[in-house]
Write an enzyme that holds these catalytic residues in place. Structure first.
Site, PDB file in Angstrom:
ATOM      1  N   CYS A 189       0.856  -1.178   0.000  1.00  0.00           N
ATOM      2  CA  CYS A 189       0.000   0.000   0.000  1.00  0.00           C
ATOM      3  C   CYS A 189       0.893   1.229   0.000  1.00  0.00           C
ATOM      4  CB  CYS A 189      -0.967  -0.002   1.174  1.00  0.00           C
ATOM      5  SG  CYS A 189      -0.160   0.117   2.788  1.00  0.00           S
TER       6      CYS A 189
ATOM      7  N   HIS B 238     -10.378 -30.180 -12.562  1.00  0.00           N
ATOM      8  CA  HIS B 238      -9.953 -29.593 -13.827  1.00  0.00           C
ATOM      9  C   HIS B 238      -8.723 -30.325 -14.309  1.00  0.00           C
ATOM     10  CE1 HIS B 238      -7.968 -27.612 -10.492  1.00  0.00           C
ATOM     11  NE2 HIS B 238      -6.945 -27.369 -11.284  1.00  0.00           N
TER      12      HIS B 238
END
Length: 620
Positions: free
Chosen positions: A377, A543
């Site tokens: 940040c 998957h």
């Protein structure tokens, strides 16, 4: 212009924030041991003035020097600021330190560039040490004769302006500028670049200063969050508010409430009026803090309050929160149920549109090679610390090999694999860490991109970008809407089967709908044998392996519901999602799925419903 101000503010903050511990130590010593403190003590009080006059400016200057000139810049910065300090020991040279440190680092850096390739072998240590000493000495002399006196004059002018505002009872009007500036992520620049130097000077003379209270009061933001907690129509936003309240009030991370204002900008009126009323109260009652309340937690706020002002300080926080809550509540209630996620996405799109692009989260090609994730940040000690802690706790059981930490966006380490930053900081993160893959988010508290990142890291699958390459993906200004799940790909009320049979059924349905070749089904079974695709909470996402990506014809997801569950080992899965993905086209659905899983009632309905249209609506 705004970006330049933000960069300047961030740089000031980055010099001060690593040294907040010293400011806190000074504040506690002053609160406890000065003549008007809780337990006056002449001996301990003797440490307060040297800490303020010498230690804190030297720490800040050395940090600024290191940011630009490395370790040698750190030493030069510490030497240089001594000249400014000694030019006038009656005032605190925080502002001078913010000039001398970076200036020293810059001089060291330029010297090193000039000597690059011209350093005689065997003389490196001699030249490096002498250069730092000489540069530091020259700058210390400059600080004594010019920069120190100039900064003293600037501080006198600012202090005179503050005194004018106080004497004419208009100091509360600063909230009109403070609160909007905070929401634009200039809070650290305001607090540590302007208010703290003035407040420190005032506290040295009077024992306390109201300037410490102008930006750090947690009351205005608390009122806004409480309004969302009680009156927001959007359930996700409403449910996120209680956690934000705790983080804001007790953790002192004010950035947590900024997106709640940005989603309904008119709400900014609430903290403005709340802070205005609190400052008026503090002015009337002659309140002040003895040191900086950083971070802006109620705990820190009260700890640096003089004993005689403690109740009055707490009343001011309650006044700010109460007025902010009363003003924000009807605005939030009439906001039409617009969600926090929608506001964040719109905000990000608008900001990127101004640059002619839209940024969406990057994806990871080889998740098993990811070893370090950095949340960054502006200053590196607020929202990114909270985000890193939350994600670290989330992923530690699945990927204990991954290190998750936080830093300032401009100091992302060179060994960072993935950098997670807010969208507005993407350009700076890309410049600071070109080697890292970039994940851009709207909010560290809850963001679909973090959910998608978690899925990619824990499943071991990923679309597309070359390893080590920054993976911001530019898409047209008009979002691409791609339907990756259709009604024919939903099977409800399936009878109990084995894990292998459930995966086979999902694979065959992907083949039937034209998403994959038949060989992909075996790749799904292989993936399950390597690493379980059970995600928890009754959800499995089978998957294919990475090697099977070439057999994917188009992105598609199928959904099979097993109300009685399929045994995936430790637990049973009632929801089985078969996935075949090209690029990142399926990540939006996975992000939405992660959001759905946070709603227990909705999740249970998904496990038992017989309404295909309802399921399709929830997942589309």
């Amino acid at each position: 212009m705004k970006n330049n101000i933000q960069r300047f503010g961030k740089f000031l903050s980055a010099m001060v924030m690593p040294n907040i511990g010293a400011l806190i130590a000074f504040g506690f010593l002053a609160a406890l041991f000065i003549d008007t403190g809780w337990i006056p003590n002449k001996g301990f009080n003797s440490m307060v003035s040297p800490m303020l006059t010498y230690l804190i400016p030297i720490l800040i200057a050395s940090t600024g020097g290191r940011m630009i000139g490395g370790d040698r810049g750190r030493v030069a910065g510490a030497i240089a600021v001594i000249g400014a300090i000694m030019s006038n020991t009656e005032i605190t040279m925080l502002m001078a330190a913010m000039v001398m440190g970076p200036l020293a680092g810059f001089c060291v850096k330029k010297f090193d560039e000039a000597m690059d390739g011209h350093m005689p072998a065997g003389f490196e240590m001699l030249i490096n040490n002498f250069s730092v000493g000489i540069i530091g000495m020259v700058l210390a002399m400059l600080g004594y004769v010019a920069i120190g006196p100039f900064m003293s004059a600037i501080l006198m002018i600012l202090s005179a302006g503050v005194n004018f505002l106080v004497e004419h009872s208009v100091l509360p009007l600063v909230s009109v500028f403070v609160e909007p500036a905070k929401v634009l992520f200039l809070n650290n620049a305001l607090n540590h670049g302007i208010f703290t130097p003035i407040a420190t000077e005032q506290a040295a003379e009077a024992g306390k200063s109201i300037m410490y209270m102008l930006e750090t009061n947690p009351g205005p933001g608390l009122g806004v969050l409480l309004a969302y907690m009680f009156f927001c129509k959007d359930k996700v936003t409403k449910d996120s508010a209680p956690g934000a309240v705790i983080i804001h009030l007790l953790g002192g991370i004010h950035e947590i409430y900024f997106p709640y204002i940005l989603m309904n900008p008119v709400v900014i009126v609430a903290p403005i009026l709340g802070n205005m009323a609190a400052i008026l109260w503090y002015t009337i009652t002659d309140c002040g803090l003895v040191g900086p309340a950083s971070p802006g937690s109620i705990i820190a706020y009260l700890m640096v309050s003089p004993g005689s002002d403690l109740v009055k300080v707490l009343i001011g926080v309650v006044i700010a929160a109460g007025i902010s809550f009363v003003v924000a509540s009807p605005i939030v209630k009439m906001a039409g149920g617009r969600s926090l996620e929608e506001a964040q996405n719109e905000m990000a799109s608008m900001k990127q549109a101004a640059k002619g692009e839209t940024t969406v989260p990057g994806t990871i090609e080889r998740s098993e090679e990811v070893k370090k994730i950095i949340f960054a940040c502006d200053a590196g000690m607020g929202s990114s610390a909270m985000g890193a802690t939350k994600f670290r706790n989330r992923i530690k059981n699945d990927r204990p090999d991954i290190t998750v930490s936080n830093t300032s966006v401009d100091t992302i380490p060179a060994d960072c694999d993935i950098a997670v930053v807010q969208t507005t900081l993407a350009a700076r993160a890309k410049k600071a860490a070109p080697q890292a893959q970039l994940i851009t988010i709207g909010n560290f508290l809850a963001d679909p991109a973090l959910d998608a990142l978690y899925v990619q890291l824990t499943t071991g699958d990923a679309p597309a970008a070359p390893a080590g390459e920054n993976t911001d993906i530019l898409i047209p200004d008009t979002p691409i809407k791609k339907q990756v799940i259709v009604a024919d790909g939903i099977r409800l009320g399936q009878k109990p089967v084995t894990k292998e049979e459930a995966i086979q059924a999902a694979g065959e349905l992907l083949v039937k709908l034209g998403y994959v070749d038949e060989s992909y089904v075996e790749a799904m079974q292989e993936r399950e044998r390597l690493v379980s695709t059970y995600m928890g909470m009754g959800v499995a996402i089978p998957h294919g392996t990475t090697q099977a990506k070439g057999t994917v014809k188009k992105t598609g997801i199928v959904f099979l519901q097993y109300p009685e569950g399929v045994d995936f080992g430790a637990e049973k899965a009632q929801l089985v999602f078969g996935i075949a993905g090209i690029g990142d086209e399926h990540l939006d659905l996975l992000g939405k799925l992660c959001t759905l899983l946070e709603d227990p009632a909705l999740l249970e309905t998904l496990k038992t419903t017989d309404d295909v249209d309802w399921v399709l609506e929830q997942l589309s």
